[in-house]
Design an enzyme around this catalytic site. Structure first.
Site, PDB file in Angstrom:
ATOM      1  N   GLU A 176       6.036  40.349 103.593  1.00  0.00           N
ATOM      2  CA  GLU A 176       6.187  41.775 103.892  1.00  0.00           C
ATOM      3  C   GLU A 176       5.732  42.094 105.322  1.00  0.00           C
ATOM      4  O   GLU A 176       5.967  43.193 105.813  1.00  0.00           O
ATOM      5  CB  GLU A 176       5.429  42.630 102.868  1.00  0.00           C
ATOM      6  CG  GLU A 176       3.914  42.460 102.845  1.00  0.00           C
ATOM      7  CD  GLU A 176       3.419  41.260 102.018  1.00  0.00           C
ATOM      8  OE1 GLU A 176       4.118  40.217 101.963  1.00  0.00           O
ATOM      9  OE2 GLU A 176       2.321  41.359 101.454  1.00  0.00           O
ATOM     10  N   SER A 226      -0.534  30.363 101.644  1.00  0.00           N
ATOM     11  CA  SER A 226      -1.903  29.844 101.691  1.00  0.00           C
ATOM     12  C   SER A 226      -2.243  29.114 100.388  1.00  0.00           C
ATOM     13  O   SER A 226      -1.612  29.347  99.352  1.00  0.00           O
ATOM     14  CB  SER A 226      -2.870  31.005 101.910  1.00  0.00           C
ATOM     15  OG  SER A 226      -2.706  31.943 100.875  1.00  0.00           O
ATOM     16  N   CYS A 281       1.627  25.851 110.056  1.00  0.00           N
ATOM     17  CA  CYS A 281       0.950  25.013 109.058  1.00  0.00           C
ATOM     18  C   CYS A 281       0.823  23.590 109.550  1.00  0.00           C
ATOM     19  O   CYS A 281       0.071  22.810 108.999  1.00  0.00           O
ATOM     20  CB  CYS A 281       1.717  25.035 107.744  1.00  0.00           C
ATOM     21  SG  CYS A 281       3.342  24.322 107.915  1.00  0.00           S
ATOM     22  N   GLU A 381      -9.307  26.931 106.851  1.00  0.00           N
ATOM     23  CA  GLU A 381      -8.069  26.999 107.636  1.00  0.00           C
ATOM     24  C   GLU A 381      -8.154  28.280 108.462  1.00  0.00           C
ATOM     25  O   GLU A 381      -8.125  29.380 107.902  1.00  0.00           O
ATOM     26  CB  GLU A 381      -6.843  27.055 106.719  1.00  0.00           C
ATOM     27  CG  GLU A 381      -5.564  27.138 107.518  1.00  0.00           C
ATOM     28  CD  GLU A 381      -4.309  27.324 106.675  1.00  0.00           C
ATOM     29  OE1 GLU A 381      -4.337  28.075 105.690  1.00  0.00           O
ATOM     30  OE2 GLU A 381      -3.281  26.731 107.037  1.00  0.00           O
TER      31      GLU A 381
HETATM   32  P1  NAD Z   1       0.069  34.156 102.030  1.00  0.00           P
HETATM   33  O1  NAD Z   1      -0.333  33.161 100.998  1.00  0.00           O
HETATM   34  O2  NAD Z   1      -0.836  35.306 102.310  1.00  0.00           O
HETATM   35  O3  NAD Z   1       1.494  34.797 101.651  1.00  0.00           O
HETATM   36  C1  NAD Z   1       2.602  34.000 101.293  1.00  0.00           C
HETATM   37  C2  NAD Z   1       3.496  34.799 100.347  1.00  0.00           C
HETATM   38  O4  NAD Z   1       2.745  35.112  99.173  1.00  0.00           O
HETATM   39  C3  NAD Z   1       3.981  36.119 100.922  1.00  0.00           C
HETATM   40  O5  NAD Z   1       5.321  36.301 100.571  1.00  0.00           O
HETATM   41  C4  NAD Z   1       3.080  37.153 100.269  1.00  0.00           C
HETATM   42  O6  NAD Z   1       3.713  38.388 100.070  1.00  0.00           O
HETATM   43  C5  NAD Z   1       2.743  36.518  98.939  1.00  0.00           C
HETATM   44  N1  NAD Z   1       1.413  36.892  98.456  1.00  0.00           N
HETATM   45  C6  NAD Z   1       0.325  37.221  99.201  1.00  0.00           C
HETATM   46  N2  NAD Z   1      -0.723  37.509  98.406  1.00  0.00           N
HETATM   47  C7  NAD Z   1      -0.304  37.351  97.135  1.00  0.00           C
HETATM   48  C8  NAD Z   1      -0.929  37.485  95.855  1.00  0.00           C
HETATM   49  N3  NAD Z   1      -2.208  37.846  95.747  1.00  0.00           N
HETATM   50  N4  NAD Z   1      -0.200  37.221  94.756  1.00  0.00           N
HETATM   51  C9  NAD Z   1       1.087  36.855  94.852  1.00  0.00           C
HETATM   52  N5  NAD Z   1       1.725  36.717  96.039  1.00  0.00           N
HETATM   53  C10 NAD Z   1       1.050  36.952  97.163  1.00  0.00           C
HETATM   54  O7  NAD Z   1       0.368  33.313 103.360  1.00  0.00           O
HETATM   55  P2  NAD Z   1       0.704  33.889 104.802  1.00  0.00           P
HETATM   56  O8  NAD Z   1      -0.534  34.446 105.398  1.00  0.00           O
HETATM   57  O9  NAD Z   1       1.925  34.717 104.776  1.00  0.00           O
HETATM   58  O10 NAD Z   1       1.099  32.534 105.549  1.00  0.00           O
HETATM   59  C11 NAD Z   1       0.174  31.672 106.138  1.00  0.00           C
HETATM   60  C12 NAD Z   1      -0.226  30.558 105.203  1.00  0.00           C
HETATM   61  O11 NAD Z   1       0.929  29.809 104.818  1.00  0.00           O
HETATM   62  C13 NAD Z   1      -1.160  29.540 105.830  1.00  0.00           C
HETATM   63  O12 NAD Z   1      -2.127  29.176 104.879  1.00  0.00           O
HETATM   64  C14 NAD Z   1      -0.254  28.379 106.151  1.00  0.00           C
HETATM   65  O13 NAD Z   1      -0.886  27.105 106.227  1.00  0.00           O
HETATM   66  C15 NAD Z   1       0.684  28.412 105.010  1.00  0.00           C
HETATM   67  N6  NAD Z   1       1.922  27.724 105.330  1.00  0.00           N
HETATM   68  C16 NAD Z   1       2.112  26.516 104.762  1.00  0.00           C
HETATM   69  C17 NAD Z   1       3.262  25.819 105.061  1.00  0.00           C
HETATM   70  C18 NAD Z   1       3.516  24.476 104.452  1.00  0.00           C
HETATM   71  O14 NAD Z   1       4.599  23.993 104.597  1.00  0.00           O
HETATM   72  N7  NAD Z   1       2.582  23.868 103.759  1.00  0.00           N
HETATM   73  C19 NAD Z   1       4.221  26.354 105.927  1.00  0.00           C
HETATM   74  C20 NAD Z   1       3.984  27.617 106.478  1.00  0.00           C
HETATM   75  C21 NAD Z   1       2.829  28.298 106.169  1.00  0.00           C
END
Ligand code: NAD
Length: 496
Positions: A176, A226, A281, A381
């Site tokens: 979002e 995450s 990531c 992280e």
């Molecule tokens: P995030 O976990 O906050 O959000 C990811 C998705 O989950 C979003 O669409 C968000 O709306 C949803 N979300 C957030 N909180 C939620 C909840 N409580 N319940 C259900 N859904 C929820 O991650 P971010 O901040 O958008 O992205 C950064 C993170 O993603 C970092 O930890 C990074 O390492 C990771 N990442 C990992 C990879 C990989 O390939 N392993 C690639 C890109 C990013």
């Protein structure tokens, strides 16, 4: 103010929910538009559209599906500048980096154009007298994709082109924080000839995510984000009977051996540590220097950092802002922690001069030496432009340190010793390894994913694992009857 709508059944969709969230331009520090946050009913509308589109799409010939993926590839390539501008405006990354993200996403689209070859089954003739066995791969149905803020184009592209090529219908729930890229790509896919309902986008927060996780008509979930959320997604989706792949967070170490070319290692550390403001990531966040190289290496890195420019991604800068004010403050808080925990802040990115508006979410590149492995600067992280240095006495100490990490996404070794590199590749407990390559994101025909707390589930993204994830196999045992096949026999079928 502009509002970002959902995209359902080939059209913009407002839905019943009146909840919205702000979408910032991080380089300006102000709200640029709002995004709708779906209700459970809105998610149900998207899933229903996908479910309705699925049977015809799954029956569409491989040749026709392939042609539409080709069209999408051509359109995306021709109009990537437009998409890059959207990424820069909502994520903040500099334009050249946004184009790089799109290029890596395009690779997966190109891989997906090979779908006729990718879903070929196997065939064994005469496994028993007059009996043949063969396998087919079929789509799952409606598949869900939930993506993070840091790659608003590339991460959705890791999944939806391949899922669609394989005959599935998709519901994407983008971050979002930067939702517009997914809608733009869905509109483009329609222009490429994709039937309405095969690709849908719903925006939202936990409400929308939970609705997808619990919806009985959603067959699978592909999640990237995450680690705590990835674990939650894996557990909840699995409990609801879905196939789940959930990619989580990371803390990537780069091991520099004393025989390495320190200039190349310093270049790599700066590129992989500070590109996209460290919000990758696969960013390098810990430099593990095998003594006696640390002092020289740190001096070379600090010198290179002094030349980095930070500012509005539309200008010719090296690094943009962080995604939100809260995230910037959280990342910069680790610099305070480092000093308290006894580390040495060699380059402090706070208060850096920027080529951009004062209210942008800025933090300059930061280098911290002698980080204790007990400090949260090492264990958490951070996901920002903060590079930690841990000094070790030997190769063995370095590998042991990396293997103690809860994460296992990416790692790199810098050395000119082939034997040491080979040993590292075999000994390190990490899913993606670079040998003199700092960000070893596999090419699209391999698969992307880490080990340990960096991936929940057994299936990586794209490549052969992606094809496996978005299809399920049938094994067919066949014979054409003739009189010799008659007779009663209650025994378990044996092959003769
Ligand atoms: P995030 O976990 O906050 O959000 C990811 C998705 O989950 C979003 O669409 C968000 O709306 C949803 N979300 C957030 N909180 C939620 C909840 N409580 N319940 C259900 N859904 C929820 O991650 P971010 O901040 O958008 O992205 C950064 C993170 O993603 C970092 O930890 C990074 O390492 C990771 N990442 C990992 C990879 C990989 O390939 N392993 C690639 C890109 C990013």
């Amino acid at each position: 103010m502009d509002i970002v709508n959902h995209w359902i059944a080939g059209a913009s969709f407002e839905g019943e929910s009146t909840r919205t969230a702000p979408v910032y331009n991080p380089a300006i520090g102000r709200v640029a538009r709002e995004v709708r946050l779906a209700s459970v009913t809105d998610v149900g509308t998207a899933v229903a559209a996908a479910k309705a589109a699925f049977p015809d799409w799954a029956e569409t010939s491989l040749a026709k599906r392939q042609a539409i993926i080709f069209n999408f590839r051509e359109l995306l390539n021709a109009r990537k500048q437009e998409l890059a501008e959207i990424l820069t405006a909502e994520h903040g990354k500099v334009l050249s980096d946004a184009l790089g993200e799109i290029a890596r996403g395009l690779e997966v689209v190109e891989f997906a154009t090979g779908i006729p070859h990718l879903v070929k089954g196997e065939y064994s003739e005469n496994v028993s007298t007059g009996v043949d066995v063969y396998s087919t791969r079929e789509p799952l149905g409606v598949v869900g994709v939930i993506s993070p803020f840091n790659f608003p184009a590339m991460v959705p592209l890791w999944f939806f082109p391949l899922a669609i090529a394989a005959g599935n219908a998709v519901v994407v729930k983008p971050s979002e924080k930067d939702p517009s890229a997914s809608v733009w790509m869905a509109e483009l896919f329609k222009e490429a000839g994709l039937p309405d309902g095969v690709l849908n986008v719903v925006h939202g927060d936990k409400v929308a995510v939970d609705a997808l996780l619990e919806h009985p008509d959603v067959a699978s979930i592909s999640f990237v984000g995450s680690t705590p959320i990835a674990k939650y997604i894996y557990e909840t989706g699995s409990r609801h009977g879905k196939r789940v792949q959930a990619l989580g967070g990371a803390k990537n170490h780069m091991l520099v051996l004393p025989d390495a070319d320190l200039d190349l290692a310093a270049d790599a550390a700066v590129n992989a540590g500070f590109g996209s403001a460290g919000e990758r990531c696969m960013a390098i966040s810990v430099l593990v220097a095998v003594e006696p190289v640390a002092d020289d290496l740190i001096a070379k890195i600090a010198e290179r950092m002094s030349g980095l420019t930070v500012g509005d991604g539309r200008r010719n800068c090296d690094m943009g802002p962080l995604i939100t004010r809260e995230h910037r403050d959280k990342v910069s808080g680790y610099i305070d922690v480092a000093a308290v925990d006894g580390a040495t802040v060699v380059v402090d990115g706070r208060g850096i001069q920027v080529d951009g508006e004062a209210d942008g979410f800025w933090l300059g590149p930061t280098l911290i030496d002698r980080v204790p492995v007990t400090s949260t600067v090492y264990t958490d992280e951070i996901f920002g432009p903060v590079l930690s240095v841990v000094r070790v006495g030997s190769y063995e100490d370095g590998v042991a340190l990396i293997n103690r990490s809860r994460y296992g996404n990416g790692t790199a070794i810098f050395t000119n010793d082939g034997g040491a590199a080979r040993r590292f590749q075999r000994e390190v407990q990490v899913g993606m390894i670079g040998i003199n390559v700092p960000i070893p994101v596999p090419i699209a025909y391999y698969s992307f994913g880490g080990w340990k707390d960096s991936l929940f589930g057994d299936t990586k993204a794209y490549g052969p694992d992606g094809v496996h994830f978005f299809t399920r196999q049938k094994a067919v045992t066949r014979r054409w009857l003739d009189p010799s096949h008659g007779g009663i026999n209650l025994g378990f079928p044996e092959n003769r």
